[in-house]
Design an enzyme around this catalytic site. Structure first.
Site, PDB file in Angstrom:
ATOM      1  N   LEU A 156       0.854  -1.180   0.000  1.00  0.00           N
ATOM      2  CA  LEU A 156       0.000   0.000   0.000  1.00  0.00           C
ATOM      3  C   LEU A 156       0.893   1.234   0.000  1.00  0.00           C
ATOM      4  O   LEU A 156       1.948   1.252   0.631  1.00  0.00           O
ATOM      5  CB  LEU A 156      -0.910   0.025   1.234  1.00  0.00           C
ATOM      6  N   ASP A 157       0.466   2.282  -0.702  1.00  0.00           N
ATOM      7  CA  ASP A 157       1.195   3.541  -0.675  1.00  0.00           C
ATOM      8  C   ASP A 157       1.317   4.032   0.756  1.00  0.00           C
ATOM      9  O   ASP A 157       0.478   3.719   1.621  1.00  0.00           O
ATOM     10  CB  ASP A 157       0.467   4.603  -1.503  1.00  0.00           C
ATOM     11  N   ARG A 158       2.332   4.838   1.014  1.00  0.00           N
ATOM     12  CA  ARG A 158       2.557   5.334   2.375  1.00  0.00           C
ATOM     13  C   ARG A 158       1.314   5.985   2.963  1.00  0.00           C
ATOM     14  O   ARG A 158       0.992   5.799   4.144  1.00  0.00           O
ATOM     15  CB  ARG A 158       3.707   6.366   2.365  1.00  0.00           C
ATOM     16  N   THR A 175      -1.874   5.536   2.113  1.00  0.00           N
ATOM     17  CA  THR A 175      -3.075   4.699   2.101  1.00  0.00           C
ATOM     18  C   THR A 175      -3.103   3.860   3.369  1.00  0.00           C
ATOM     19  O   THR A 175      -2.083   3.316   3.786  1.00  0.00           O
ATOM     20  CB  THR A 175      -3.084   3.777   0.875  1.00  0.00           C
ATOM     21  N   ARG A 220      -5.746   5.666  -7.712  1.00  0.00           N
ATOM     22  CA  ARG A 220      -5.586   7.117  -7.743  1.00  0.00           C
ATOM     23  C   ARG A 220      -5.653   7.638  -9.183  1.00  0.00           C
ATOM     24  O   ARG A 220      -6.312   8.656  -9.461  1.00  0.00           O
ATOM     25  CB  ARG A 220      -4.268   7.503  -7.058  1.00  0.00           C
TER      26      ARG A 220
END
Length: 560
Positions: free
Chosen positions: A54-56, A58, A158
């Site tokens: 997961l993105d930082r 998220t 996104r």
């Protein structure tokens, strides 16, 4: 940091990842700032395998294998897309269709960004997302979407939401113009077959409470002065800090960082709030304000139930504040609750005495938490010679001696009172107090003297104020930091280590790095910058801009 465990057995573990924490840390970071290493330490795992990232920014469900056999089967499941992932996202506007499919290939756009692949772009990869509108605000400014990615491309959700014409709220990469306290994207569910038992599992991570208020109009994002907005932003900030709240070994951290947590509020952006055990320190950075709004006090009491709240009104510079002005800027009585002169906080299990009613600074800077951990881990089980300059209450000294009692740690500061306070902190941790380890005087004078004497240290820590005056001399970080570095590195051996810190917002990360590099050259030390760290994005998020804190770590290159 304690991560929330949603499910665990002998083969797998599922967590609720917080926003602001990266899946992996930068290579070589000695602080546990990422999910992978924090989880290893928390559960004392010898084996941990990652397939889902997961993105930082998220939050939500993340699945890990903690057994090699489970890992092999999970790898197949992710590759064959048999693991069903569901996300929730708050987006701008309301899609025309209540549900639909976004089928748009994704390709690199440069600078780490992605885009819907232009026609004939051979780099484009198939990307498919199903969406459903769950709720919308009465004014149709926002909607809550359920998203199910059928492929796993970088930034897929996104990019697809932006391509749909409804970018995710708080997306600093694909919707820069509109600010929000966080990226409103949350991995809410995973449905999968257990890699060993073959049982069907459905694991859920509750979304932030704000997501459920879309139908009410989301006053938190409307730049209004209503109590509902303020209360919602305080709650959202508290949810972000859940891993810190859950960690009994750390009782000092920032619970509200106005420049990001309050970015959609008319005046909350001027405030920060720090938690020091059961006391809150509310600081205002607007020099026209000399009173804590009652609505802020009410919200903080409702969220945190503190024993006391103290106010600090921060001047542009505190170097020349006299006693009368200090009484106004840092009142000795709380704005709420019972007066408390001293508290003992913990950070990574180490103890420090803090004084909430003692001026603008209460004894420890929470934004240096990870840097103290880096120092602790750097010197662990060694016999290094450590110099802690501008030592204040000797937080770095405590971290170093606790990790390596045989090391020789010298704390240098211009305030005898601060050094005596540092000795108290040593005592709280049962560390030996030797007067020769606490040196009083001007840092530049002592550095020059030690250079002339040929003295050396294996690690030098520089943590000066942004502005200072002493004996008619003026020091500004943006003008003179390189001079400080040039002097300090002359005390380092060829394989020494330098940690240089700066919290001056007027000095950019790039400019600060340049000052450190220039200082190393002037001091004729062949050092290599190995990292440039910000404050922890968990409790000091830099939503739209750089972190106020810059920490450069440099290591010497031994002679060929």
């Amino acid at each position: 940091m304690q991560l929330e465990i949603l499910y665990r057995d002998e083969q797998i573990v599922v967590i609720n990842k917080p926003t602001g924490v990266a899946t992996h840390a930068p290579q070589g970071d000695l602080a546990l700032t990422d999910v992978e290493r924090a989880l290893r330490a928390q559960l004392q795992l010898d084996y941990l395998a990652i397939h889902q990232r997961l993105d930082r920014d998220t939050s939500g469900v993340m699945l890990f294998a903690i057994d090699p056999a489970a890992n092999a089967n999970l790898a197949i499941a992710f590759a064959e897309h048999t693991i069903e992932k569901t996300y929730q996202a708050v987006v701008y506007g309301v899609p025309n269709q209540a549900q639909g499919v976004i089928d748009a290939a994704i390709a690199p756009a440069g600078d780490g960004l992605m885009q819907v692949a232009p026609a004939h772009d051979r780099r484009g990869q198939t990307a498919i997302t199903h969406y459903r509108v769950v709720a919308s605000s009465p004014d149709r400014r926002f909607s809550l979407l359920e998203l199910q990615p059928k492929t796993g491309r970088t930034h897929q959700l996104r990019v697809h939401c932006e391509a749909l014409g409804h970018p995710i709220v708080g997306d600093q990469l694909y919707d820069v113009a509109r600010a929000a306290p966080r990226l409103m994207l949350h991995a809410s569910e995973l449905r999968f077959t257990h890699p060993i038992s073959q049982a069907t599992l459905h694991v859920q991570a509750p979304a932030p409470a704000l997501f459920a208020r879309v139908a009410q109009g989301l006053p938190e994002l409307q730049h209004s002065n209503e109590p509902a907005e303020l209360n919602g932003l305080i709650e959202l900030a508290a949810e972000r800090r859940a891993p810190l709240v859950a960690d009994p070994s750390t009782t000092i951290f920032r619970v509200f960082h106005g420049p990001s947590d309050g970015i959609t509020h008319p005046w909350l952006k001027d405030w920060t709030v720090d938690k020091v055990d059961q006391v809150l320190i509310a600081s205002c950075y607007n020099e026209q304000v000399r009173q804590v709004p009652q609505s802020l006090i009410n919200a903080l009491v409702a969220q945190w139930q503190p024993q006391a709240i103290y106010a600090k009104y921060r001047p542009r510079t505190a170097a020349n504040v006299d006693e009368a002005a200090m009484a106004e800027l840092a009142p000795t009585t709380p704005v709420w609750g019972t007066p408390i002169e001293q508290v003992v906080v913990q950070e990574a299990g180490l103890r420090y005495e803090l004084r909430p009613n003692d001026g603008l600074s209460v004894g420890l800077y929470a934004d240096m938490r990870e840097t103290r951990q880096r120092v602790h881990n750097l010197v662990a089980n060694s016999q290094l010679r450590v110099l802690n300059t501008f030592a204040y209450t000797c937080g770095f000294g405590v971290a170093a001696v606790a990790a390596a009692p045989q090391s020789i740690v010298t704390n240098l500061d211009l305030s005898r009172r601060s050094l005596d306070w540092g000795k108290i902190n040593y005592g709280l941790n049962d560390l030996a107090v030797e007067d020769r380890q606490f040196v009083f005087g001007d840092v530049f004078d002592w550095l020059s003297r030690w250079v002339r004497q040929g003295r050396q240290f294996d690690l030098v820590i520089l943590d000066p104020p942004s502005f200072a005056r002493n004996r008619g001399k003026r020091w500004r970080a943006e003008e003179h930091y390189a001079e400080l570095v040039a002097l300090a590195v002359q005390l380092l051996p060829a394989n020494g280590h330098l940690i240089a810190c700066c919290n001056h917002v007027g000095l950019s990360r790039r400019q600060f790095r340049g000052q450190v590099e220039r200082g190393m050259q002037q001091g004729r030390w062949r050092g290599m910058i190995e990292a440039n760290y910000p404050a922890s994005p968990l409790d000091y998020p830099a939503a739209y801009g750089e972190s106020h804190l810059k920490v450069v770590s440099a290591v010497g290159k031994a002679e060929d």
